[in-house]
Design a protein around this motif. Structure first.
Motif, PDB file in Angstrom:
ATOM      1  N   TRP A  53      45.682  49.203  44.168  1.00 40.38           N
ATOM      2  CA  TRP A  53      45.775  47.812  43.317  1.00 40.38           C
ATOM      3  C   TRP A  53      44.537  47.012  43.577  1.00 40.38           C
ATOM      4  CZ3 TRP A  53      45.205  42.785  44.665  1.00 40.38           C
ATOM      5  CH2 TRP A  53      45.581  41.901  43.594  1.00 40.38           C
ATOM      6  N   SER A  54      43.896  46.439  42.624  1.00 39.54           N
ATOM      7  CA  SER A  54      43.223  45.459  42.772  1.00 39.54           C
ATOM      8  C   SER A  54      43.127  44.217  41.663  1.00 39.54           C
ATOM      9  CB  SER A  54      41.786  46.316  42.111  1.00 39.54           C
ATOM     10  OG  SER A  54      41.525  46.221  41.025  1.00 39.54           O
ATOM     11  N   ALA A  55      42.286  43.227  42.047  1.00 40.94           N
ATOM     12  CA  ALA A  55      42.765  41.994  41.163  1.00 40.94           C
ATOM     13  C   ALA A  55      42.375  42.612  39.675  1.00 40.94           C
ATOM     14  CB  ALA A  55      41.659  40.892  41.366  1.00 40.94           C
ATOM     15  N   ARG A  56      41.421  43.392  39.529  1.00 44.49           N
ATOM     16  CA  ARG A  56      40.829  43.715  38.181  1.00 44.49           C
ATOM     17  C   ARG A  56      41.809  44.522  37.527  1.00 44.49           C
ATOM     18  NH1 ARG A  56      34.692  44.693  40.038  1.00 44.49           N
ATOM     19  NH2 ARG A  56      34.515  42.328  40.372  1.00 44.49           N
ATOM     20  N   SER A  57      42.652  45.494  38.170  1.00 44.04           N
ATOM     21  CA  SER A  57      43.734  46.172  37.833  1.00 44.04           C
ATOM     22  C   SER A  57      44.887  45.153  37.113  1.00 44.04           C
ATOM     23  CB  SER A  57      44.297  47.266  39.042  1.00 44.04           C
ATOM     24  OG  SER A  57      44.942  46.284  39.796  1.00 44.04           O
ATOM     25  N   VAL A  58      44.794  43.990  37.135  1.00 39.80           N
ATOM     26  CA  VAL A  58      45.931  43.147  36.849  1.00 39.80           C
ATOM     27  C   VAL A  58      45.523  43.019  35.281  1.00 39.80           C
ATOM     28  CG1 VAL A  58      46.436  40.579  36.797  1.00 39.80           C
ATOM     29  CG2 VAL A  58      46.302  42.137  38.812  1.00 39.80           C
ATOM     30  N   ILE A  59      44.247  42.938  35.001  1.00 35.28           N
ATOM     31  CA  ILE A  59      43.651  42.680  33.469  1.00 35.28           C
ATOM     32  C   ILE A  59      44.699  42.979  32.322  1.00 35.28           C
ATOM     33  CG2 ILE A  59      42.030  42.303  32.121  1.00 35.28           C
ATOM     34  CD1 ILE A  59      40.012  41.836  34.341  1.00 35.28           C
ATOM     35  N   GLU A  60      44.775  44.733  32.457  1.00 31.42           N
ATOM     36  CA  GLU A  60      45.248  45.044  31.555  1.00 31.42           C
ATOM     37  C   GLU A  60      46.872  45.117  31.503  1.00 31.42           C
ATOM     38  OE1 GLU A  60      43.929  46.164  28.840  1.00 31.42           O
ATOM     39  OE2 GLU A  60      42.110  45.647  29.775  1.00 31.42           O
ATOM     40  N   GLU A  61      47.543  44.988  32.881  1.00 32.89           N
ATOM     41  CA  GLU A  61      48.993  44.444  32.830  1.00 32.89           C
ATOM     42  C   GLU A  61      49.091  43.045  32.266  1.00 32.89           C
ATOM     43  OE1 GLU A  61      49.796  47.393  36.672  1.00 32.89           O
ATOM     44  OE2 GLU A  61      49.380  45.224  36.811  1.00 32.89           O
ATOM     45  N   GLN A  62      48.370  42.429  32.695  1.00 32.52           N
ATOM     46  CA  GLN A  62      48.751  40.887  32.298  1.00 32.52           C
ATOM     47  C   GLN A  62      48.477  40.708  30.712  1.00 32.52           C
ATOM     48  OE1 GLN A  62      49.898  38.417  33.566  1.00 32.52           O
ATOM     49  NE2 GLN A  62      50.300  39.498  35.666  1.00 32.52           N
ATOM     50  N   VAL A  63      47.446  41.509  30.094  1.00 32.33           N
ATOM     51  CA  VAL A  63      47.400  41.413  28.659  1.00 32.33           C
ATOM     52  C   VAL A  63      48.631  41.916  27.957  1.00 32.33           C
ATOM     53  CG1 VAL A  63      46.249  42.564  26.795  1.00 32.33           C
ATOM     54  CG2 VAL A  63      44.889  41.440  28.715  1.00 32.33           C
ATOM     55  N   GLU A  64      49.154  43.043  28.523  1.00 37.20           N
ATOM     56  CA  GLU A  64      50.391  43.538  27.866  1.00 37.20           C
ATOM     57  C   GLU A  64      51.508  42.580  28.044  1.00 37.20           C
ATOM     58  OE1 GLU A  64      51.262  46.186  26.219  1.00 37.20           O
ATOM     59  OE2 GLU A  64      48.986  46.120  25.737  1.00 37.20           O
ATOM     60  N   ARG A  65      51.484  41.996  29.161  1.00 36.60           N
ATOM     61  CA  ARG A  65      52.772  40.898  29.514  1.00 36.60           C
ATOM     62  C   ARG A  65      52.614  39.614  28.501  1.00 36.60           C
ATOM     63  NH1 ARG A  65      55.578  40.574  34.806  1.00 36.60           N
ATOM     64  NH2 ARG A  65      54.891  42.215  35.826  1.00 36.60           N
ATOM     65  N   ILE A  66      51.318  39.329  28.391  1.00 38.84           N
ATOM     66  CA  ILE A  66      51.368  38.229  27.465  1.00 38.84           C
ATOM     67  C   ILE A  66      51.700  38.589  26.052  1.00 38.84           C
ATOM     68  CG2 ILE A  66      49.488  36.452  26.669  1.00 38.84           C
ATOM     69  CD1 ILE A  66      47.805  37.129  29.287  1.00 38.84           C
ATOM     70  N   ARG A  67      51.141  39.533  25.771  1.00 40.36           N
ATOM     71  CA  ARG A  67      51.389  39.999  24.465  1.00 40.36           C
ATOM     72  C   ARG A  67      52.778  40.295  24.042  1.00 40.36           C
ATOM     73  NH1 ARG A  67      46.942  44.650  24.015  1.00 40.36           N
ATOM     74  NH2 ARG A  67      45.392  43.149  23.119  1.00 40.36           N
TER      75      ARG A  67
END
Ligand code: XMP
Length: 550
Positions: free
Chosen positions: A234-248
């Motif tokens: 896990w890293s803060a950076r790994s959050v980006i793609e997940e969050q993008v998916e969630r927001i979509r």
């Protein structure tokens, strides 16, 4: 000093003091905040028993590459199980395990089939529950202690026989529970660590999360890696793609609006949402004339020109200054600025008819502080946008709900945000208005303050000190003092320099800026800003002072 929209961070112990009714909300929030993959593959729950270091434990776990969720201790085993963590950490806490009303251990937590690590109070709870001997010692053990490791076991593997550690306790474990192995002892703690591989339960009396425990991070890594089998990915950076998916998923083909303040939280939140839904996000930047020099232009050029995010920039200086005219009371200023902001924001929002979603830069510390509150339309009054009314019917998009501030900075850097934004020092919502003290906020005074502030920032950056300071700024009190310049008597404005170091704004120390730097700053202010006749340095820590002057 009451403050309408003051974002105060309470001590982490407040999370442990939440009413039971809020516990479910906190667990829900953690679930909502957690990256999807973290819930199934790579996360632990930290239960907060009110210790001052609970948030720090959660952050240290993340530094080991494991997502952590910090929940109040009374959240219940069922809710912990729902999050499917790979391990459970019980934090420290201020109570004695024998005190009336001391937070108890829910024994069901030990039946979840996951490893459990108790730290300090958490260890004492385990010892008490499982039949060890815990007693209140005559003398407490606070501060640095020497630890002798007898058997390193799994928990203390890869650490030396003799090491120092940080202790903060009075209750002491004298005998480990039956079937447990005592691993280490300190001068005042005969059992400073224990484990049972069979039960998969571990305890340490000292604090692995603080920097004064040199092998603390190794102990956490042992627990997370060797014991919980977290993969450390896990890293803060790994959050980006997940969050993008969630927001979509959340926004679908809808439109969103985001109030930009120029601060790192709203900026990073906006960029994440823009990455997810592109131009269906519109940012609104309200410039009330209370920002620092060039700050408004920087926000506009970063968003509109560099990131090409649709941006409505509203020049509302006249409106704000009109509302503030004749006002010097700090609380009244805050209220007027807050309500003016809302009025302008509402006007702009109503023009964007399709926008059904509101983006907010809520952080994990806000989530912990408020005990959850996931879901639509709960707009926290402490947020930078200044407490939007509830009849603005938006659904919230909060892509930073899972992150601590330093992690938000990492995400911002990854998204290409310029350093100036990523590392911006905190700046209060009401801006420079609360730094003009004791008198009316006028354009002329704002200009003087802005110039002084700009010199201060420039010199501090040049000296390489900007990032070392929590905040550095100028204050303009409504007084004038006598001076002499050339052959003339002057009667000039006073500028106070305020520079502090802090970890969380709860406490702060005045920064020991080098004398040469102070001299250079004072000279420049007096030479370059005509009305300034005197420069003083604020050497008050917090407490007893606050960081801002009002
Ligand atoms: P004090 O002055 O209480 O400030 O030590 C602690 C932190 O909060 C910031 N601050 C504010 N932030 N609206 C905000 O958004 C406000 O009214 C406000 N007042 C203080 C302050 O800059 C410091 O970081």
């Amino acid at each position: 000093m009451p403050r309408a929209e003051h974002k105060r961070l309470p001590p982490s112990s407040d999370a442990g003091a939440l009413a039971p009714a809020q516990a479910a909300a906190a667990a829900e929030a953690a679930e909502a905040a957690a990256p999807a993959s973290a819930i199934t593959a790579n996360s632990v729950v930290v239960l907060d028993y009110g210790g001052q270091y609970s948030q720090l434990i959660a952050r240290r776990v993340r530094e080991c590459g494991t997502f952590s969720m910090l929940l109040p201790h009374h959240v219940g085993a069922e809710q912990v199980a729902k999050l499917q963590p790979q391990g459970l950490i019980l934090s420290g806490g201020p109570a004695s395990v024998y005190a009336d009303g001391a937070p108890p251990l829910d024994p069901a937590l030990l039946g979840l089939g996951i490893p459990v690590l108790g730290i300090c109070y958490g260890m004492q709870l385990l010892a008490l529950e499982l039949g060890g001997r815990v007693e209140q010692a005559e003398v407490g053990e606070f501060g640095r202690s020497q630890l002798s490791v007898g058997v390193s076991g799994r928990l203390l593997a890869h650490t030396p026989e003799e090491q120092s550690c940080w202790m903060s306790h009075r209750d002491t474990v004298y005998e480990p529970p039956p079937g447990f192995t005592g691993l280490a002892a300190s001068t005042s703690s005969p059992v400073a660590a224990f484990e049972s591989l069979e039960r998969d339960i571990y305890g340490i009396q000292y604090h692995p999360e603080v920097v004064h425990t040199p092998y603390g991070q190794q102990v956490l890594a042992n627990f997370l890696g060797d014991i919980c089998r977290c993969d450390g990915s896990w890293s803060a950076r790994s959050v980006i793609e997940e969050q993008v998916e969630r927001i979509r998923t959340q926004v679908g083909d809808g439109h969103a609006i985001c109030g930009l303040s120029g601060g790192v939280d709203s900026t990073v939140a906006a960029l994440l949402v823009h990455r997810a839904i592109g131009d269906r996000l519109t940012c609104v930047f309200v410039d009330g004339g209370l920002m620092r020099k060039n700050e408004g232009e920087q926000v506009v050029s970063a968003f509109r020109d560099h990131f090409q995010v649709p941006l409505v920039a509203v020049d509302a200086e006249d409106r704000f200054l009109g509302a503030l005219s004749g006002v010097s009371d700090p609380e009244q200023k805050r209220k007027l600025i807050g309500s003016e902001y809302i009025r302008v924001f509402e006007e702009e929002a109503s023009k964007l008819k399709d926008a059904r979603f509101l983006v907010q830069g809520t952080l994990y510390s806000d989530v912990i502080e408020s005990g959850g509150g996931s879901g639509a339309a709960t707009i926290k009054s402490h947020h930078n946008v200044g407490g939007l009314p509830e009849d603005l019917e938006f659904e919230l998009v909060e892509p930073l709900r899972a992150l601590f501030k330093d992690e938000v900075r990492a995400v911002g850097a990854e998204l290409g945000l310029p350093e100036r934004f990523v590392w911006r020092q905190p700046f209060p919502g009401p801006g420079l208005a609360i730094r003009i003290v004791g008198g009316e906020v006028t354009r002329e005074r704002l200009d003087v303050l802005r110039e002084a502030d700009s010199i201060l920032q420039e010199e501090i950056r040049k000296a390489g000190l900007y990032r070392d300071l929590w905040q550095s700024f100028c204050v303009l009190p409504d007084i004038r003092t006598v001076g002499v310049q050339g052959d003339e008597r002057t009667y000039g404005t006073v500028i106070a320099i305020r520079a502090v170091t802090s970890d969380d704004a709860m406490t702060a120390d005045w920064a020991r800026l080098p004398y040469d730097l102070l001299e250079q700053i004072a000279n420049r202010m007096i030479n370059e800003i005509r009305p300034v006749g005197r420069v003083v340095l604020d050497i008050t820590s917090k407490p007893p002072g606050t960081i801002e002057w009002e």
